[in-house]
Design an enzyme around this catalytic site. Structure first.
Site: not given
Length: 229
Positions: A12, A14, A175
């Site tokens: 991922d 961001d 995240d």
């Protein structure tokens, strides 16, 4: 029981590789100001990050007094935000500490590397280039690459296909809940970066390992038996 070694790692963007919170919030609040709406605190903006740009806009409009179901308003706000963010996407955004060194170490192992994010692909590629992070990645799948976005597994499976890797031999690093769910549904192992933008409890996440800092990542891969000897 032996662990299958990895052939690829997909990340991922961001909250995982880069801390982009301030640039996202600043562009979002500039959009709200243009629409005559009050700004939102950083944490309330981040509560809406992770599901794609339209979800971000709709959620923040609702929190600032708008109607989340007003599609015309969302479309207008989305156009304003895209223009704002495109101009400011790397003002303060930086890779998390030790990300560069970790990517270099992974490249040396021969693992294939990719990106799967809900940020639009063109903006993702532009951000990677601005931060001088683009070189290691052989695939970049954005939130507009396919009709589906995470937590649907389709984008992750598409990234794996671009890397010519079996999902079972692939680790996805993220995240947030959409990342964990997408990895689980795609049949990939998941590594959880705990210092990103997770939104709520992460106790139920199914993860091969969790890490706080990127200088822990290679050691954890080795400890879990995921690197080829």
């Amino acid at each position: 029981m032996s662990v299958r070694p990895l052939h690829a790692v997909i990340f991922d963007l961001d909250g995982t590789l880069v801390d982009s919170a301030t640039d996202i919030a600043t562009s979002l609040n500039a959009t709200l100001e243009t629409l005559g709406r009050p700004p939102l605190p950083l944490l309330r903006v981040l509560d809406n990050v992770g599901h794609g740009m339209r979800h971000l806009i709709a959620g923040c409009l609702a929190e600032s007094g708008g109607r989340a179901e007003d599609e015309a308003l969302i479309d207008r706000a989305l156009a304003i935000y895209r223009a704002q963010y495109a101009e400011h996407l790397a003002d303060t955004t930086r890779p998390y500490q030790h990300v560069r060194e970790t990517l270099e170490a992974l490249a040396v192992t021969g693992l294939k590397l990719g990106i799967c994010t809900n940020k639009p692909a063109a903006l993702s590629e532009r951000l990677l280039a601005a931060l001088n992070l683009a070189q290691p990645f052989q695939a970049v799948v954005g939130g507009d690459t396919l009709p589906q976005r995470k937590p649907d597994p389709a984008p992750l499976l598409h990234a794996a296909a671009q890397l010519s890797t079996d999902p079972a031999d692939t680790l996805f690093v993220g995240d947030s809940a959409p990342d964990e769910e997408a990895a689980r549904r795609a049949g990939m192992r998941f590594a959880f970066h705990t210092q990103g933008y997770p939104h709520g409890s992460t106790d139920a996440f199914v993860a091969a390992f969790r890490f706080d800092r990127w200088d822990q990542f290679m050691a954890l891969l080795t400890a879990e038996g995921m690197l080829r000897p």
